[in-house]
Design a protein around this motif. Structure first.
Motif, PDB file in Angstrom:
ATOM      1  N   THR A   2     -35.943 -28.924 -19.792  1.00  7.39           N
ATOM      2  CA  THR A   2     -35.412 -28.975 -18.434  1.00  7.39           C
ATOM      3  C   THR A   2     -33.996 -28.412 -18.404  1.00  7.39           C
ATOM      4  OG1 THR A   2     -34.465 -31.165 -18.747  1.00  7.39           O
ATOM      5  CG2 THR A   2     -36.767 -31.064 -17.978  1.00  7.39           C
ATOM      6  N   VAL A   3     -33.499 -28.236 -17.207  1.00  7.05           N
ATOM      7  CA  VAL A   3     -32.130 -27.757 -17.030  1.00  7.05           C
ATOM      8  C   VAL A   3     -31.160 -28.791 -17.589  1.00  7.05           C
ATOM      9  CG1 VAL A   3     -30.407 -27.125 -15.296  1.00  7.05           C
ATOM     10  CG2 VAL A   3     -32.770 -26.396 -15.003  1.00  7.05           C
ATOM     11  N   ARG A   4     -31.503 -30.050 -17.467  1.00  5.56           N
ATOM     12  CA  ARG A   4     -30.649 -31.134 -17.979  1.00  5.56           C
ATOM     13  C   ARG A   4     -30.502 -31.024 -19.497  1.00  5.56           C
ATOM     14  NH1 ARG A   4     -32.339 -37.322 -18.249  1.00  5.56           N
ATOM     15  NH2 ARG A   4     -30.414 -38.107 -19.137  1.00  5.56           N
ATOM     16  N   ASP A   5     -31.625 -30.730 -20.199  1.00  2.00           N
ATOM     17  CA  ASP A   5     -31.563 -30.567 -21.651  1.00  2.00           C
ATOM     18  C   ASP A   5     -30.693 -29.364 -22.023  1.00  2.00           C
ATOM     19  OD1 ASP A   5     -33.194 -32.750 -22.023  1.00  2.00           O
ATOM     20  OD2 ASP A   5     -35.032 -31.542 -22.205  1.00  2.00           O
ATOM     21  N   ARG A   6     -30.872 -28.312 -21.290  1.00  2.00           N
ATOM     22  CA  ARG A   6     -30.070 -27.113 -21.571  1.00  2.00           C
ATOM     23  C   ARG A   6     -28.588 -27.385 -21.345  1.00  2.00           C
ATOM     24  NH1 ARG A   6     -32.533 -21.719 -20.785  1.00  2.00           N
ATOM     25  NH2 ARG A   6     -34.354 -21.815 -22.117  1.00  2.00           N
TER      26      ARG A   6
END
Length: 170
Positions: A2-6
């Motif tokens: 996800t964008v959060r992980d990135r």
């Protein structure tokens, strides 16, 4: 993913090292067929200086250099020679390329295009190392190369280089 992980720097993809090229080519096409040997030599001097800058920027050395000459009738002649010593210096390839050109015996040929290729590129640490030289003029030119590379990187690749490579615009 996800964008959060990135955003947190989490990336499960494998990291692959970028392979360095094993050869670098440069070419010059004349506007008209070239008869003048001084014009051909000036173009070759410029062609051999350019790969040197690119090779030094990647911390590599070249072991051989090739010259391909395309004549006005679209026939091509190609020769490859090993450098006297694996190198990335601007002084070494022109000597070999001029010897190749002289061995082709193209005194009255109409030349349309020149291609030089620095081949068998290896990391600089695989090279012969630094030899102490008693030639102060060569040592001065070798010390000047990093400065010229920085000038060309900042202001354009043809700003500083061998004087014989500059052709008159007449």
């Amino acid at each position: 993913m996800t964008v959060r992980d990135r955003a947190r720097g989490i990336d499960p993809r494998a990291i692959t090292a970028r392979r360095m090229p094993e050869s670098i080519s440069t070419f010059h096409t004349f506007d008209r067929n070239a008869y003048d040997p001084s014009l051909v030599r000036a173009a070759l001097l410029d062609l051999t200086a350019t790969p040197g800058r690119r090779i030094r920027g990647r911390d590599q050395i070249a072991r051989t250099i090739s010259l391909t000459v395309r004549l006005s009738d679209d026939s091509t002649v190609e020769r490859t020679r090993a450098l006297a010593q694996p190198s990335a210096h601007t002084d070494d390839p022109p000597v070999t390329v001029f010897r190749i050109l002289d061995s082709l015996a193209l005194q009255r040929a109409r030349i349309r295009r020149l291609v030089t290729t620095a081949e068998i590129l290896r990391p600089a640490e695989e090279g012969p190392g630094t030899q102490i030289s008693l030639d102060t003029a060569r040592e001065s030119r070798l010390c000047l190369e990093p400065v010229l590379d920085r000038i060309n990187a900042r202001y354009g690749r043809r700003l500083a280089g061998p004087a014989g490579a500059y052709r008159h615009a007449s």
